[in-house]
Design a protein around this motif. Structure first.
Motif, mmCIF file in Angstrom:
data_model
loop_
_atom_site.group_PDB
_atom_site.id
_atom_site.type_symbol
_atom_site.label_atom_id
_atom_site.label_comp_id
_atom_site.label_asym_id
_atom_site.label_seq_id
_atom_site.Cartn_x
_atom_site.Cartn_y
_atom_site.Cartn_z
ATOM 1 N N ARG A 6 0.859 -1.216 0.160
ATOM 2 C CA ARG A 6 -0.014 -0.023 -0.058
ATOM 3 C C ARG A 6 0.653 1.316 0.116
ATOM 4 N NH1 ARG A 6 -5.189 -1.021 3.890
ATOM 5 N NH2 ARG A 6 -6.008 -2.621 2.475
ATOM 6 N N GLU A 7 1.842 1.335 0.780
ATOM 7 C CA GLU A 7 2.983 2.377 0.904
ATOM 8 C C GLU A 7 3.327 2.681 -0.582
ATOM 9 O OE1 GLU A 7 5.514 1.663 3.995
ATOM 10 O OE2 GLU A 7 3.931 2.097 5.530
ATOM 11 N N LYS A 8 3.916 1.336 -1.191
ATOM 12 C CA LYS A 8 4.616 1.722 -2.515
ATOM 13 C C LYS A 8 3.406 2.163 -3.487
ATOM 14 C CE LYS A 8 7.894 -1.910 -2.718
ATOM 15 N NZ LYS A 8 8.482 -3.208 -2.989
ATOM 16 N N ILE A 9 2.233 1.670 -3.380
ATOM 17 C CA ILE A 9 1.033 2.069 -4.346
ATOM 18 C C ILE A 9 0.927 3.632 -4.049
ATOM 19 C CG2 ILE A 9 -1.421 1.932 -4.984
ATOM 20 C CD1 ILE A 9 -1.126 -0.891 -4.458
ATOM 21 N N GLU A 10 0.936 3.951 -2.844
ATOM 22 C CA GLU A 10 0.566 5.333 -2.451
ATOM 23 C C GLU A 10 1.763 6.203 -2.879
ATOM 24 O OE1 GLU A 10 -1.870 7.358 -1.000
ATOM 25 O OE2 GLU A 10 -2.919 5.241 -1.180
ATOM 26 N N ALA A 11 3.034 5.859 -2.724
ATOM 27 C CA ALA A 11 4.210 6.460 -3.295
ATOM 28 C C ALA A 11 4.199 6.766 -4.788
ATOM 29 C CB ALA A 11 5.386 5.930 -2.846
ATOM 30 N N LYS A 12 3.928 5.641 -5.526
ATOM 31 C CA LYS A 12 3.737 5.703 -6.875
ATOM 32 C C LYS A 12 2.652 6.726 -7.481
ATOM 33 C CE LYS A 12 6.656 2.573 -8.264
ATOM 34 N NZ LYS A 12 7.773 2.546 -9.088
ATOM 35 N N LYS A 13 1.338 6.849 -6.687
ATOM 36 C CA LYS A 13 0.305 7.836 -6.799
ATOM 37 C C LYS A 13 0.810 8.934 -6.798
ATOM 38 C CE LYS A 13 -3.913 5.205 -5.603
ATOM 39 N NZ LYS A 13 -5.039 5.173 -4.728
ATOM 40 N N LYS A 14 1.530 9.244 -5.845
ATOM 41 C CA LYS A 14 2.258 10.696 -5.515
ATOM 42 C C LYS A 14 2.976 11.041 -6.813
ATOM 43 C CE LYS A 14 1.699 11.046 -0.269
ATOM 44 N NZ LYS A 14 2.392 11.037 0.644
ATOM 45 N N VAL A 15 3.860 10.115 -7.212
ATOM 46 C CA VAL A 15 4.718 10.559 -8.364
ATOM 47 C C VAL A 15 4.141 10.634 -9.805
ATOM 48 C CG1 VAL A 15 6.545 9.326 -9.646
ATOM 49 C CG2 VAL A 15 6.691 9.168 -7.114
ATOM 50 N N LEU A 16 2.863 9.872 -9.603
ATOM 51 C CA LEU A 16 2.276 9.992 -10.954
ATOM 52 C C LEU A 16 0.990 10.951 -10.844
ATOM 53 C CD1 LEU A 16 1.698 6.121 -11.813
ATOM 54 C CD2 LEU A 16 3.442 7.727 -12.838
ATOM 55 N N GLN A 17 0.615 11.561 -9.699
ATOM 56 C CA GLN A 17 -0.467 12.533 -9.640
ATOM 57 C C GLN A 17 0.064 13.866 -10.730
ATOM 58 O OE1 GLN A 17 -3.228 12.276 -8.123
ATOM 59 N NE2 GLN A 17 -3.826 13.995 -9.093
ATOM 60 N N PRO A 18 1.053 14.290 -10.680
ATOM 61 C CA PRO A 18 1.179 15.376 -11.821
ATOM 62 C C PRO A 18 0.958 14.957 -13.264
ATOM 63 C CG PRO A 18 2.976 15.174 -10.360
ATOM 64 C CD PRO A 18 2.176 14.283 -10.097
ATOM 65 N N TYR A 19 1.462 13.843 -13.425
ATOM 66 C CA TYR A 19 1.175 13.384 -14.666
ATOM 67 C C TYR A 19 -0.150 13.164 -15.113
ATOM 68 C CZ TYR A 19 6.257 12.651 -14.678
ATOM 69 O OH TYR A 19 7.553 12.852 -14.703
ATOM 70 N N VAL A 20 -1.011 12.489 -14.204
ATOM 71 C CA VAL A 20 -2.446 12.220 -14.264
ATOM 72 C C VAL A 20 -3.055 13.587 -14.456
ATOM 73 C CG1 VAL A 20 -4.555 11.392 -13.211
ATOM 74 C CG2 VAL A 20 -2.220 10.039 -13.008
ATOM 75 N N SER A 21 -2.692 14.297 -13.558
ATOM 76 C CA SER A 21 -3.349 15.781 -13.698
ATOM 77 C C SER A 21 -3.028 16.525 -14.896
ATOM 78 C CB SER A 21 -2.970 16.603 -12.600
ATOM 79 O OG SER A 21 -3.323 16.209 -11.541
ATOM 80 N N ASN A 22 -1.945 16.182 -15.377
ATOM 81 C CA ASN A 22 -1.563 16.974 -16.774
ATOM 82 C C ASN A 22 -2.413 16.139 -17.772
ATOM 83 O OD1 ASN A 22 -0.181 18.475 -18.655
ATOM 84 N ND2 ASN A 22 1.733 17.147 -18.561
ATOM 85 N N LEU A 23 -2.561 14.796 -17.843
ATOM 86 C CA LEU A 23 -3.022 14.074 -18.737
ATOM 87 C C LEU A 23 -4.604 14.493 -18.805
ATOM 88 C CD1 LEU A 23 -3.103 11.678 -21.078
ATOM 89 C CD2 LEU A 23 -3.648 10.010 -19.090
ATOM 90 N N GLN A 24 -5.245 14.850 -17.791
ATOM 91 C CA GLN A 24 -6.868 15.214 -17.648
ATOM 92 C C GLN A 24 -6.881 16.344 -18.347
ATOM 93 O OE1 GLN A 24 -7.663 14.916 -13.501
ATOM 94 N NE2 GLN A 24 -8.458 12.687 -13.613
ATOM 95 N N GLU A 25 -5.774 17.296 -18.072
ATOM 96 C CA GLU A 25 -5.840 18.806 -18.662
ATOM 97 C C GLU A 25 -5.862 18.733 -20.336
ATOM 98 O OE1 GLU A 25 -3.365 21.724 -17.088
ATOM 99 O OE2 GLU A 25 -3.690 21.034 -15.150
#
Length: 154
Positions: A6-25
Motif C-alpha cells: 500500500r505504501e508503494k502504491i501510495e508513493a507511486k500515486k504521488k509520483v504519478l499524480q502530476p502526470y495524471v492531472s496533466n493528462l486530464q488537462e
C-alpha cells in the motif's frame, strides 16, 4: 507485506499524480479542440457546397451570356448585310432617277437601266416567238421525217 504494498502504491500515486492531472488537462484540451475542429469542418463543408453551387450558377450564366453575345453578333452581321443591300438598292434608284431626268446617261445604247431591261425583254420575247415557230415547224414535219427515216433504215 500488504502495508508495504500500500505504501508503494501510495508513493507511486504521488509520483504519478502530476502526470495524471496533466493528462486530464490534455484530454480536456483535446476534447475542446476536436469540438472546435468539427465545428470548423462543418462550416468549411457548408461554405464549400455553397461556393460550388454559386460557381455552377455562374458558369451557366456565363454560358448563357456567351450564347446571347453570339446571337447578337449574328444579328449585327445580318443587319449590316441588309443595310449594305439597301444602300446598293438606294444608289440604283437614285441613279435611275438621274438617268430618267436626263442628268446622266446609263450607256451609249440605253438612256436608262429601265430601257436596257425593256430591250432585253423584247429580245427574249423575239427569241421565244422564234423558238415557238421552230417547234411548230418541227412538229408539223415530224411524221413525214419519221416515215423517211423508217424507209431508209430498212
Amino acid at each position: 507485506k500488504v502495508i508495504e504494498l500500500r505504501e508503494k502504491i501510495e508513493a507511486k500515486k504521488k509520483v504519478l499524480q502530476p502526470y495524471v492531472s496533466n493528462l486530464q488537462e490534455i484530454r480536456t484540451q483535446v476534447s475542446m479542440m476536436e469540438s472546435e475542429f468539427d465545428d470548423k469542418k462543418s462550416l468549411f463543408e457548408h461554405t464549400r457546397a455553397g461556393l460550388e453551387s454559386e460557381n455552377e450558377s455562374l458558369r451557366e450564366e456565363v454560358a448563357s451570356l456567351v450564347r446571347e453575345c453570339r446571337r447578337q453578333e449574328s444579328l449585327n452581321y445580318a443587319i449590316g448585310a441588309q443595310r449594305n443591300a439597301l444602300s446598293a438598292s438606294l444608289r440604283r434608284v437614285e441613279d435611275e432617277a438621274e438617268f430618267t431626268t436626263g442628268k446622266r446617261v446609263f450607256s451609249e445604247q440605253y438612256r436608262t437601266r429601265t430601257e436596257m431591261l425593256q430591250g432585253y425583254l423584247r429580245e427574249l420575247d423575239a427569241r421565244s416567238t422564234q423558238l415557238k415557230r421552230d417547234r411548230e415547224l418541227i412538229e408539223a414535219n415530224k411524221v413525214r421525217h419519221m416515215r423517211q427515216m423508217f424507209m431508209f433504215s430498212n
